[in-house]
Design an enzyme around this catalytic site. Structure first.
Site, PDB file in Angstrom:
ATOM      1  N   HIS A  46      -2.503   3.260  -4.551  1.00 41.18           N
ATOM      2  CA  HIS A  46      -2.384   2.501  -3.679  1.00 41.18           C
ATOM      3  C   HIS A  46      -0.890   2.409  -3.224  1.00 41.18           C
ATOM      4  O   HIS A  46      -0.679   0.698  -3.102  1.00 41.18           O
ATOM      5  CB  HIS A  46      -3.641   1.689  -2.725  1.00 41.18           C
ATOM      6  CG  HIS A  46      -4.163   1.599  -1.675  1.00 41.18           C
ATOM      7  ND1 HIS A  46      -4.374   3.026  -0.545  1.00 41.18           N
ATOM      8  CD2 HIS A  46      -5.842   2.422  -2.581  1.00 41.18           C
ATOM      9  CE1 HIS A  46      -5.628   3.811  -0.092  1.00 41.18           C
ATOM     10  NE2 HIS A  46      -6.639   3.131  -1.981  1.00 41.18           N
ATOM     11  N   TYR A  67     -16.016  -4.572   7.526  1.00 37.34           N
ATOM     12  CA  TYR A  67     -15.293  -3.789   8.237  1.00 37.34           C
ATOM     13  C   TYR A  67     -14.940  -3.442   9.673  1.00 37.34           C
ATOM     14  O   TYR A  67     -15.916  -3.534  10.160  1.00 37.34           O
ATOM     15  CB  TYR A  67     -14.951  -2.311   8.284  1.00 37.34           C
ATOM     16  CG  TYR A  67     -14.965  -1.827   6.096  1.00 37.34           C
ATOM     17  CD1 TYR A  67     -14.727  -3.395   5.731  1.00 37.34           C
ATOM     18  CD2 TYR A  67     -13.948  -1.837   5.747  1.00 37.34           C
ATOM     19  CE1 TYR A  67     -14.828  -3.560   4.120  1.00 37.34           C
ATOM     20  CE2 TYR A  67     -13.011  -1.631   4.494  1.00 37.34           C
ATOM     21  CZ  TYR A  67     -13.243  -1.765   3.529  1.00 37.34           C
ATOM     22  OH  TYR A  67     -12.944  -2.445   2.483  1.00 37.34           O
ATOM     23  N   ASP A 101     -12.556  -2.538  11.335  1.00 40.67           N
ATOM     24  CA  ASP A 101     -12.328  -2.106  11.885  1.00 40.67           C
ATOM     25  C   ASP A 101     -12.663  -0.484  12.418  1.00 40.67           C
ATOM     26  O   ASP A 101     -12.213   0.364  12.947  1.00 40.67           O
ATOM     27  CB  ASP A 101     -10.668  -1.487  10.889  1.00 40.67           C
ATOM     28  CG  ASP A 101     -11.899  -0.837   9.501  1.00 40.67           C
ATOM     29  OD1 ASP A 101     -12.436  -0.701   8.750  1.00 40.67           O
ATOM     30  OD2 ASP A 101     -10.692   0.120   8.749  1.00 40.67           O
ATOM     31  N   ASP A 126       0.473  -1.204   0.465  1.00 41.44           N
ATOM     32  CA  ASP A 126       0.131   0.038   0.000  1.00 41.44           C
ATOM     33  C   ASP A 126       1.032   1.762   0.431  1.00 41.44           C
ATOM     34  O   ASP A 126       1.979   1.441  -0.031  1.00 41.44           O
ATOM     35  CB  ASP A 126      -0.879  -0.029   1.646  1.00 41.44           C
ATOM     36  CG  ASP A 126      -2.140   1.005   0.451  1.00 41.44           C
ATOM     37  OD1 ASP A 126      -2.436   1.834   0.330  1.00 41.44           O
ATOM     38  OD2 ASP A 126      -3.072   0.362   1.093  1.00 41.44           O
ATOM     39  N   GLU A 150      -9.776   2.734  -5.012  1.00 43.75           N
ATOM     40  CA  GLU A 150      -9.620   4.553  -4.936  1.00 43.75           C
ATOM     41  C   GLU A 150      -8.407   4.529  -5.780  1.00 43.75           C
ATOM     42  O   GLU A 150      -8.343   5.629  -5.466  1.00 43.75           O
ATOM     43  CB  GLU A 150      -8.852   4.349  -3.785  1.00 43.75           C
ATOM     44  CG  GLU A 150     -10.151   4.047  -2.682  1.00 43.75           C
ATOM     45  CD  GLU A 150     -10.208   4.590  -0.494  1.00 43.75           C
ATOM     46  OE1 GLU A 150     -10.811   4.704  -0.017  1.00 43.75           O
ATOM     47  OE2 GLU A 150      -9.411   3.926  -0.319  1.00 43.75           O
ATOM     48  N   TRP A 203     -17.236  -3.747  -2.150  1.00 44.06           N
ATOM     49  CA  TRP A 203     -16.730  -3.044  -0.277  1.00 44.06           C
ATOM     50  C   TRP A 203     -17.697  -1.860  -0.445  1.00 44.06           C
ATOM     51  O   TRP A 203     -18.117  -1.582   1.742  1.00 44.06           O
ATOM     52  CB  TRP A 203     -15.178  -2.470   0.440  1.00 44.06           C
ATOM     53  CG  TRP A 203     -14.764  -1.767  -0.823  1.00 44.06           C
ATOM     54  CD1 TRP A 203     -14.395  -2.017  -2.252  1.00 44.06           C
ATOM     55  CD2 TRP A 203     -14.278  -0.303  -0.358  1.00 44.06           C
ATOM     56  NE1 TRP A 203     -13.859  -0.623  -2.809  1.00 44.06           N
ATOM     57  CE2 TRP A 203     -13.787  -0.015  -1.566  1.00 44.06           C
ATOM     58  CE3 TRP A 203     -14.425   0.301   0.499  1.00 44.06           C
ATOM     59  CZ2 TRP A 203     -13.630   1.691  -1.814  1.00 44.06           C
ATOM     60  CZ3 TRP A 203     -14.144   1.575   0.264  1.00 44.06           C
ATOM     61  CH2 TRP A 203     -13.371   2.420  -0.615  1.00 44.06           C
TER      62      TRP A 203
HETATM   63  C1  ACM Z   1     -11.007  -0.448   0.497  1.00 46.65           C
HETATM   64  O1  ACM Z   1     -11.332  -0.073   1.843  1.00 46.65           O
HETATM   65  N1  ACM Z   1     -10.357   0.732   0.220  1.00 46.65           N
HETATM   66  C2  ACM Z   1     -11.170  -1.363  -0.160  1.00 46.65           C
END
Ligand code: ACM
Length: 761
Positions: A262, A417, A419, A191, A326, A392
Site C-alpha cells: 500500500h 467495517y 464502509d 496508501d 495485503e 481485521w
Molecule cells: C485492511 O482493511 N486492508 C486492513
C-alpha cells in the site's frame, strides 16, 4: 383494577427512565434517578478544581455552545452565588481508570474523574442529559451516575488517503469520538492512492505523492475513471494543531504509515525504494491492492526510518501503526536482490521476508520508545517480538496474537467495517460491499469465546474502521460512521450484561435529536424494515416475516400482484406466487420504505441440503437462502445476508422437488467481485436422482461457459432448445475458483465463492 393501573404506572415510569430522561450512549454502569431537575440559568458555570479538569471543561464548553447555544463559562474560582457544575479529579476514587462519578441535584452538579479522561467522559454524559432544548429551558434530571469503561482501547479509524478530509472535519470527527467516549483515533495517512502527511526530509512525498491524476467512477468492478486531479495533505503544523485538539479531548491519535505494501504514492515520489530498477510509478487511481511494494534494501530502511523519526517526533502516542496488510509478494519473488537477501538471512519464503521487514521496523520504532501495531498479516512468517495485532480478516489474528501473549485490537471486518452497507442497498449510496447493519455491530463481543481468562487480557478492545474508497465527502463519512460508531461505543464501554439492542435503539432516537442540531448527516437505516423468508411447512409456498424497531407499526403493500391497500403487519403471511412487496415503518421522520421481489420457480421453498456448510461469516438463513425466492443478483450490489459464502470450498446443494418432475434449465446465481476476493466458479455440474442417493450427471459447464452464459445451465448441448430430464432430486455442484492468482486483491488466499438463488425450470 388497581393492580393493573399500578402496573401501567410502573411501565410508564420504566419507559421514561430508559427513554426520555436518561438517553446516554454508551449506557453507564450505574444510574440512579432522583426527584427533580437541575435548571440551567444565566448564572450556571463550570467550576474547575484543577488544571486537568479545567482543560476538559474548556473543551466541552464548545460542545455546549455548538449543540445548545449554551454559552456556559469555565471558571477556576467560585463566581458569586452562580449555580455550579463542579468538575474535579480525584485519583482516590474507587473505580476503574477513566471512570467518573456524576451527581445531579437541584442546586448543583458535581463531576469527579478518577484519572485522564474521566471528567471529560462525565461532561459528555451531562451534555447528553440536557433536556427540552427547543425552548432554551435547559434542564437535567437529578441522578447519580457511576461509570467506567469495559475496554481500555476504544478506537475509531478514518482513511484520509483514499479521500482527503480537511482539518475542520477531522476536528469534528474527534468531537464525535469524544462525545461517545472513544479514546483513540487511528489516522490512516498513507496508501497507494495518496500520501497525506508532510515529511520535511522528503518533500516529494507530498509534492508528487499527495496527488493522483484521476479517480474511479462507480464501483471497482466497473473499472471506469475520470481524469480529475485529486489530492491534498496535512502540513506538520496542521497535524500538530489536530493532535493538540485531540489531546484536549483525551483522544490519542495513532498515525498509520503503510509498509511494505500500500505504498504506491511513496514509490511514485521516490521510485528507488521499489524492487524494479529504472522504472516510474504513478499514484494509484484504482482502488484495490497493487503489486508494487517497498524493497527491503538498506536505503529503503533508512528512508522509512527517517520518515518514522518525523512521525514519532510529531505524535505523542505510545503506538505507531505501520500497516503490514495485503502485501503482494510478486516483486520480491522476481527480485534477485530479495532472493539473495532471503538466502543470506536464511528466510524460507516471502512471508518470512515480510516478517524480517516488520521486525527491522519494529526494532527502530522500539528504539524510539514507541510500540508497533500492524494488521494481522504481520503474524505470517513470525510475529515481531513486541508487536500489537489489529485483527481485521476476522477474529483469528486477534486470537492467535492473544494465545502468543501479544496484545490485540479487534476490528473484524464483518462487525467493525463501517464502509460496508448498513441498510437495504436499494436505499443506500454506493458502498464497497458487505452488509453490516447496526444490530450486527451492536451484537459484537470483542472477547472471542476460545480465549482463556488469561489470554482474554491481551484483547485491549476494538475499533470501527472507515475506509473511504467509496466515501468522497465528509457528509458521507458521517453517514457511514454514525450511528454505527454509537453501537460500537456501547460494545466497548458498557457492561456486557447490560446490553439490550432495543433499549439502545430507544436512546438512539434521542441522540438523533442531538445530532440533528449540528446537522450531522447520520444514517437512519435502523428504521429499515427487515424481511426474512421462511419455508412453508407444506412445501407449497413461502412465509414472509417483517421486523422493524419495536414500538412502531409496519405497513406493507403488494406492488405485484397489484393491490392498492396497505396492511398493518401482525404475523408472517404466506405467498404462493411471484410477488413484489413494499413495506415501511410508521415513523414521523424516518419511515423509509423497502421493496423486495420474491420470484417463484420449481425449486422455490423446496427442501435443500448442502454437502459442505457455508462459512459462518456468510451463512444467510442457511441452505434455504438458495431457494427462498430472493434473487440476490438483482440487487445493485451484493447483499451479505442473501448470499452464501464458501471460502476455498465448493458448494454442493441437493434440492428435493418433492415428486418426480421434468427439468430443462437450471439457473445458479453467483457473484464476481475480485476486490472482495469473490471469484466466479470454475465449473457447475448438474446431477439428477430418483432416490436422493444415486445421482446421474446430466451436464457440466466450465468457466468459459460460465462467463458466456452467465448463469443458466441448459440440459443438453443446444442452448436455444434445451432438452429435458426427469427426476425428483437435483444436485448442483459449484466449484470454487481455488487460490486467488497473483496481481489480484487477496492474491495467495483462498477465493470466496458466493452463491445465491438456484432456480429450476
Ligand atoms: C485492511 O482493511 N486492508 C486492513
Amino acid at each position: 383494577m388497581k393492580k393493573i393501573f399500578l402496573l401501567f404506572l410502573i411501565i410508564i415510569s420504566l419507559k421514561s427512565f430508559s427513554q426520555s430522561d436518561f438517553s446516554i450512549i454508551p449506557a453507564p454502569v450505574s444510574l440512579t434517578p432522583a426527584e427533580g431537575y437541575f435548571q440551567f440559568d444565566n448564572t450556571t458555570y463550570l467550576l474547575a478544581n484543577d488544571f486537568e479538569s479545567f482543560k476538559d471543561a474548556s473543551s466541552a464548553r464548545y460542545l455546549f455552545i455548538q449543540y445548545y447555544q449554551l454559552p456556559i463559562k469555565v471558571a477556576t474560582k467560585k463566581i458569586g452565588e452562580g449555580k455550579q457544575i463542579l468538575v474535579k479529579y480525584d485519583s482516590t476514587l474507587n473505580i476503574p481508570d477513566e471512570g467518573y462519578e456524576l451527581i445531579v441535584t437541584e442546586n448543583a452538579i458535581t463531576i469527579t474523574g478518577k484519572n485522564k479522561g474521566g471528567v471529560s467522559h462525565g461532561l459528555m454524559s451531562l451534555l447528553q442529559l440536557i433536556e427540552n432544548p427547543t425552548t432554551r429551558n435547559y434542564k437535567i434530571p437529578c441522578c447519580k451516575i457511576i461509570d467506567y469503561p469495559r475496554f481500555s482501547y476504544r478506537g475509531m479509524h478514518l482513511d484520509c488517503a483514499r479521500h482527503f478530509f480537511d482539518v475542520d472535519f477531522i476536528k469534528k470527527y474527534i468531537d464525535y469520538l469524544a462525545l461517545y467516549k472513544y479514546n483513540t483515533f487511528h489516522w490512516h495517512l498513507t496508501d497507494d492512492q495518496g500520501w497525506r502527511i508532510e515529511i520535511k526530509q522528503y518533500p516529494k512525498l507530498t509534492e508528487i505523492g499527495a496527488w493522483r491524476n484521476g479517480n474511479m467512477i462507480g464501483h471497482y468492478r466497473e473499472q471506469q475513471f475520470d481524469t480529475i486531479r485529486y489530492g491534498g495533505y496535512y502540513t506538520q503544523k496542521e497535524i500538530k494543531e489536530i493532535i493538540k485538539y485531540a489531546e484536549a479531548r483525551n483522544i490519542t491519535i495513532i498515525p498509520e504509515i503503510e509498509m511494505p505494501g500500500h505504498c504506491l504514492a511513496a514509490l511514485a515520489s521516490y521510485p528507488d525504494y521499489g524492487c524494479v530498477a529504472d522504472t516510474t510509478y504513478e499514484v494509484g487511481k484504482a482502488w484495490g491492492v497493487y503489486p508494487d511494494v517497498f524493497c527491503p534494501k538498506e536505503e529503503t530502511f533508512i528512508f522509512l526510518e527517517n520518515i518514522l523519526s518525523e512521525v514519532i517526533e510529531l505524535f505523542p502516542s505510545e503506538y505507531i501503526h505501520i500497516g503490514g496488510d495485503e502485501v503482494e509478494k510478486i516483486r520480491w519473488k522476481n527480485s534477485a536482490f530479495c532472493q539473495q537477501l532471503m538466502k543470506g538471512k536464511n528466510l524460507k519464503d516471502e512471508n518470512e521476508l515480510q516478517s524480517y521487514f516488520i521486525q527491522r521496523i519494529e526494532k527502530y520504532v522500539n528504539s524510539k520508545g514507541k510500540k508497533l501495531i500492524g494488521w494481522d498479516e504481520i503474524l505470517e512468517g513470525g510475529i515481531a517480538p513486541n508487536a500489537t495485532i489489529m485483527s481485521w480478516r476476522g477474529e483469528e489474528g486477534g486470537i492467535k496474537a492473544a494465545q502468543q501473549n501479544h496484545f490485540a485490537i479487534m476490528t473484524p471486518s464483518n462487525y467493525c467495517y463501517f464502509d460496508h452497507y448498513q441498510g437495504s442497498p436499494q436505499n443506500e449510496p454506493l458502498a464497497i460491499g458487505g452488509y453490516t447493519p447496526i444490530e450486527k455491530v451492536y451484537s459484537y463481543e470483542p472477547i472471542p469465546a476460545q480465549l482463556s481468562v488469561e489470554e482474554a487480557k491481551y484483547i485491549l478492545g476494538a475499533q470501527g474502521n472507515v475506509w473511504t474508497e467509496y466515501i468522497a465527502e465528509t457528509y458521507q463519512v458521517e453517514y457511514m460512521a454514525i450511528p454505527r460508531m454509537l453501537a460500537l461505543s456501547e460494545v466497548l464501554w458498557s457492561q456486557k450484561e447490560k446490553k439490550d439492542f432495543y433499549d439502545f435503539a430507544d436512546r438512539l432516537l434521542l441522540q438523533f435529536e442531538l445530532l440533528r442540531r449540528i446537522d450531522c448527516n447520520f444514517s437512519t437505516s435502523i428504521f429499515d424494515i427487515k424481511y426474512k423468508i421462511l419455508p412453508a411447512k407444506e412445501d407449497d409456498g413461502l412465509y414472509v416475516e417483517l421486523t422493524g424497531l419495536k414500538n412502531f407499526q409496519i405497513a406493507y403493500q403488494f406492488l405485484y400482484p397489484k393491490d392498492e391497500s396497505f396492511k398493518i403487519y401482525t404475523t408472517p403471511f404466506k405467498i404462493n406466487s411471484t410477488s413484489i412487496i413494499y413495506a415501511h415503518l410508521d415513523h414521523e421522520y424516518y419511515g423509509q420504505g423497502i421493496e423486495f421481489k420474491l420470484k417463484f420457480n420449481r425449486a422455490t421453498g423446496k427442501k435443500i441440503s448442502l454437502t459442505n456448510p457455508s462459512s459462518n461469516k456468510y451463512s444467510g438463513d442457511g441452505p434455504f437462502t438458495l431457494v427462498n425466492g430472493v434473487d440476490a443478483i438483482t440487487w445493485r450490489t451484493w447483499r451479505g445476508n442473501e448470499w452464501l459464502g464458501f471460502e476455498g470450498i465448493n458448494c454442493e446443494a441437493i434440492i428435493d422437488l418433492g415428486k418426480e418432475d421434468t427439468i430443462s434449465i437450471i439457473t445458479v446465481g453467483y457473484l464476481e467481485d475480485k476486490m472482495s476476493w469473490i471469484w466466479i466458479p470454475n465449473s457447475i455440474e448438474i446431477f439428477i436422482s430418483d432416490d436422493g442417493k444415486n445421482f446421474t450427471p446430466v451436464n457440466k459447464i466450465n468457466s468459459e461457459d460460465i462467463k458466456r452464459n452467465y448463469r443458466n445451465i441448459m440440459i443438453g448441448t443446444d442452448q436455444e432448445n434445451p432438452e429435458t430430464v426427469n427426476g425428483r432430486f437435483v444436485k448442483i455442484k459449484i466449484e470454487n475458483y481455488g487460490i486467488i492468482p497473483s496481481g489480484n486483491p487477496g492474491a495467495g488466499n483462498k477465493a470466496w465463492l458466493f452463491v445465491d438463488e438456484i432456480s429450476i425450470e
